[in-house]
Design a protein around this motif. Structure first.
Motif, PDB file in Angstrom:
ATOM      1  N   GLU A 223     -47.773   9.408   4.707  1.00  0.00           N
ATOM      2  CA  GLU A 223     -46.885  10.030   5.911  1.00  0.00           C
ATOM      3  C   GLU A 223     -45.597  10.244   5.035  1.00  0.00           C
ATOM      4  N   GLU A 224     -45.197  11.541   5.039  1.00  0.00           N
ATOM      5  CA  GLU A 224     -44.015  11.836   4.154  1.00  0.00           C
ATOM      6  C   GLU A 224     -42.776  11.285   4.120  1.00  0.00           C
ATOM      7  N   THR A 225     -42.412  10.672   5.376  1.00  0.00           N
ATOM      8  CA  THR A 225     -41.112   9.819   5.388  1.00  0.00           C
ATOM      9  C   THR A 225     -41.238   8.349   5.118  1.00  0.00           C
ATOM     10  N   ALA A 226     -42.449   7.894   5.387  1.00  0.00           N
ATOM     11  CA  ALA A 226     -42.988   6.412   4.720  1.00  0.00           C
ATOM     12  C   ALA A 226     -43.032   6.467   3.384  1.00  0.00           C
TER      13      ALA A 226
ATOM     14  N   SER B 168     -40.864   4.241   0.633  1.00  0.00           N
ATOM     15  CA  SER B 168     -41.510   3.415  -0.503  1.00  0.00           C
ATOM     16  C   SER B 168     -41.076   3.890  -1.920  1.00  0.00           C
ATOM     17  N   LEU B 169     -40.652   5.286  -2.099  1.00  0.00           N
ATOM     18  CA  LEU B 169     -40.234   5.524  -3.301  1.00  0.00           C
ATOM     19  C   LEU B 169     -38.773   4.897  -3.633  1.00  0.00           C
ATOM     20  N   GLU B 170     -38.021   4.957  -2.440  1.00  0.00           N
ATOM     21  CA  GLU B 170     -36.739   4.087  -2.695  1.00  0.00           C
ATOM     22  C   GLU B 170     -36.646   2.529  -2.787  1.00  0.00           C
ATOM     23  N   GLY B 171     -37.721   2.305  -2.731  1.00  0.00           N
ATOM     24  CA  GLY B 171     -38.143   0.621  -2.929  1.00  0.00           C
ATOM     25  C   GLY B 171     -37.950   0.041  -1.374  1.00  0.00           C
ATOM     26  N   ARG B 172     -38.214   0.646  -0.229  1.00  0.00           N
ATOM     27  CA  ARG B 172     -38.253  -0.026   0.760  1.00  0.00           C
ATOM     28  C   ARG B 172     -39.821  -0.115   1.330  1.00  0.00           C
ATOM     29  N   ARG B 173     -39.827  -1.102   2.294  1.00  0.00           N
ATOM     30  CA  ARG B 173     -41.212  -0.895   3.022  1.00  0.00           C
ATOM     31  C   ARG B 173     -41.747   0.266   3.426  1.00  0.00           C
ATOM     32  N   GLY B 174     -42.823   0.655   3.086  1.00  0.00           N
ATOM     33  CA  GLY B 174     -43.253   2.168   3.617  1.00  0.00           C
ATOM     34  C   GLY B 174     -43.440   2.236   5.134  1.00  0.00           C
ATOM     35  N   GLN B 175     -42.583   2.628   5.794  1.00  0.00           N
ATOM     36  CA  GLN B 175     -42.821   3.034   7.397  1.00  0.00           C
ATOM     37  C   GLN B 175     -42.192   4.361   7.667  1.00  0.00           C
ATOM     38  N   PRO B 176     -42.762   4.890   8.603  1.00  0.00           N
ATOM     39  CA  PRO B 176     -41.946   6.225   8.965  1.00  0.00           C
ATOM     40  C   PRO B 176     -40.763   6.224   9.492  1.00  0.00           C
ATOM     41  N   ARG B 177     -40.071   7.296   9.216  1.00  0.00           N
ATOM     42  CA  ARG B 177     -38.670   7.531   9.776  1.00  0.00           C
ATOM     43  C   ARG B 177     -38.479   8.054  11.020  1.00  0.00           C
TER      44      ARG B 177
ATOM     45  N   SER C  99     -52.408   0.314   9.953  1.00  0.00           N
ATOM     46  CA  SER C  99     -51.256   0.576  10.708  1.00  0.00           C
ATOM     47  C   SER C  99     -49.779  -0.132  10.182  1.00  0.00           C
ATOM     48  N   CYS C 100     -48.840   0.439  10.067  1.00  0.00           N
ATOM     49  CA  CYS C 100     -47.591  -0.267   9.687  1.00  0.00           C
ATOM     50  C   CYS C 100     -46.942  -1.409  10.270  1.00  0.00           C
ATOM     51  N   GLY C 101     -47.286  -1.175  11.694  1.00  0.00           N
ATOM     52  CA  GLY C 101     -46.745  -1.953  12.686  1.00  0.00           C
ATOM     53  C   GLY C 101     -45.384  -1.766  13.184  1.00  0.00           C
ATOM     54  N   LYS C 102     -44.968  -0.736  13.010  1.00  0.00           N
ATOM     55  CA  LYS C 102     -43.367  -0.196  13.438  1.00  0.00           C
ATOM     56  C   LYS C 102     -43.570  -0.132  14.801  1.00  0.00           C
TER      57      LYS C 102
ATOM     58  N   SER D 204     -46.875   7.828  19.110  1.00  0.00           N
ATOM     59  CA  SER D 204     -46.495   6.830  18.126  1.00  0.00           C
ATOM     60  C   SER D 204     -45.540   7.440  17.128  1.00  0.00           C
ATOM     61  N   PHE D 205     -44.867   6.824  16.268  1.00  0.00           N
ATOM     62  CA  PHE D 205     -43.951   7.472  15.343  1.00  0.00           C
ATOM     63  C   PHE D 205     -44.617   8.529  14.457  1.00  0.00           C
TER      64      PHE D 205
END
Length: 457
Positions: free
Chosen positions: A188-191, A195-204, A355-358, A400-401
């Protein structure tokens, strides 16, 4: 006129209407090298692109009708056009190579056999959107592809197609290959951007959209591998050549991934609008002695079809009108030995696992779908469980997100629509009426706990 209608009108053999462009020299020795790519007009599209202004280049790609090959089918040129100009911020191009949906297998083979088509497309796209830094986000498990891609990038830098003052144009471009850690949600593009920025991959939550505030809060284009890799051929051979293939609203060539109970599975590159019947004719059909029962037009996240849909044109409009989505053109075919309940249960286990669980609808909904499906498959279900399945899927779909929730709901809705009697047989018969050993898809019972990893036969 669709490709299917053209074949019916002219009686043309479907094999003659294949369009090997991206895959035209996959079978050559060392097809992945720069030398081989140059022999096949490699980087000629880039030279033509650099002779145009960035705005004219965007307009050219837009006029070609190229639509995103990652699933949604959004016009590629229009996505480039959304990038604001003169804002004083860096612009980024991010290529989504995190291919990991069950049945989808086109970007990884493309990168393995012809990585320079992607690199050339990246340079063209970066010139168009005025970007000096691009990223390829690759699924980390495919180590051989990662190594080959790194080598192709090295060759491109050495030949002057990447780096400073590319081909004397004044364009400077740095390309970074990033290996992900194996999360489906990062497709998913925002997740992916998180992830590229070093954070947990979750949709914005959107807005803002990536075109305004994407990677590092700067304007960003996120494109699929096949979308970008298709651009060089369009520049080299012309937009009219590209529009001469496919249908009016879905022009061009594309890669279809054919898998499952077929005689010759693989990637088939054809104009949009070909039908599954024609692709099966080319691939030897369903395995000998069996018949098609159900299939997915765009991977496990798209509503399934049956043998009644063999002649649906495989373009965005044709598949949509028939009640599904073209998606990634992952044509998973299953014969009569396959239990629909079992297949849907395995797919749903995959989505619950990934599922990322967000968001609550996806996190809780996929969990409870799995519990109900497992009970039904084991013969412990009740008739009202079928309404519960439909109700839970309805509470996930569109709520869902991101699209993972929609993808989890799609097999539920479509399987209940076409195969409700089979669900009822599991309940009234107190178990599955199918012998799993007869199916080559999930024949080994001991692998059930890992079935989400092996859907592609």
């Amino acid at each position: 006129m669709t490709l299917a209608a053209e074949i019916d009108k002219n009686g043309t053999s479907p094999e003659k209407l294949l369009a090997p462009v991206l895959s035209s020299f996959w079978d050559e020795p060392e097809s992945w090298t720069l030398e081989t790519y140059r022999r096949h007009d490699g980087y000629e599209g880039l030279r033509k692109a650099l002779a145009m202004s960035p705005d004219d280049l965007i307009a050219y790609v837009k006029d070609s009708g190229l639509r995103g090959r990652g699933g949604a089918g959004f016009p590629t040129g229009m996505k480039w056009q959304f990038i604001p100009q003169g804002d004083g911020k860096p612009h980024y191009l991010v290529v989504n190579a995190d291919e990991s949906e069950p049945g989808t297998c086109k970007d990884i083979p493309l990168l393995f056999a012809n990585p320079h088509s992607l690199i050339e497309g990246i340079v063209i796209a970066c010139y168009a959107i005025r970007s000096s830094h691009a990223f390829i986000y690759l699924r980390g498990e495919v180590v051989p592809v990662l190594r080959r891609l790194h080598e192709a990038v090295r060759e491109a830098y050495e030949a002057g197609y990447l780096g400073t003052d590319i081909l004397g144009s004044g364009l400077d471009l740095e390309l970074t290959v990033h290996a992900g850690a194996g999360a489906y949600i990062c497709g998913e593009e925002t997740a992916l951007l998180d992830s590229l920025e070093g954070r947990r991959g979750q949709p914005r939550l959107r807005p803002p959209f990536p075109a305004v505030a994407g990677l590092y809060a700067c304007p960003t284009v996120v494109n699929n591998v096949e979308s970008i890799a298709s651009v060089p051929a369009i520049l080299n051979k012309g937009k009219d050549w590209f529009k001469s293939m496919g249908s009016e609203k879905s022009p061009g060539f594309t890669l279809y991934s054919l898998s499952g109970h077929v005689t010759s599975p693989g990637q088939y590159e054809a104009p949009l609008g070909i039908t599954l019947r024609q692709l099966l004719d080319m691939s030897g059909g369903i395995r000998e002695g069996h018949r098609l029962k159900f299939w997915t037009p765009g991977g496990s996240s798209t509503p399934m079809f049956t043998d009644e849909h063999l002649d649906v044109p495989l373009d965005y409009e044709g598949v949509g009108a028939a009640g599904s989505m073209l998606g990634t053109k992952a044509l998973q075919c299953f014969d009569e030995t396959t239990c629909v309940v079992r297949a849907v249960t395995r797919w749903t286990e995959f989505y619950a696992h990934e599922s990322c669980g967000k968001c609550t609808p996806c996190r809780e909904g996929t969990y409870w779908l799995v519990q109900l499906l497992r009970d039904i498959e084991a013969g412990k279900g009740q008739m009202d469980d079928l309404d519960k399945l439909n109700d839970i899927a309805d509470n996930i779909n569109g709520k869902s997100f991101c699209a993972l929730g929609d993808g989890a709901a799609s097999p539920i809705f479509s399987s209940l629509k076409y195969f409700r009697e089979e669900y009822e047989q599991h309940i009234t018969g107190k178990g599955c009426p199918f012998d799993p050993a007869r199916s080559t898809v999930w024949a080994d019972e001991k692998d059930d706990k890992n079935a989400h990893r092996g859907v592609n036969a």
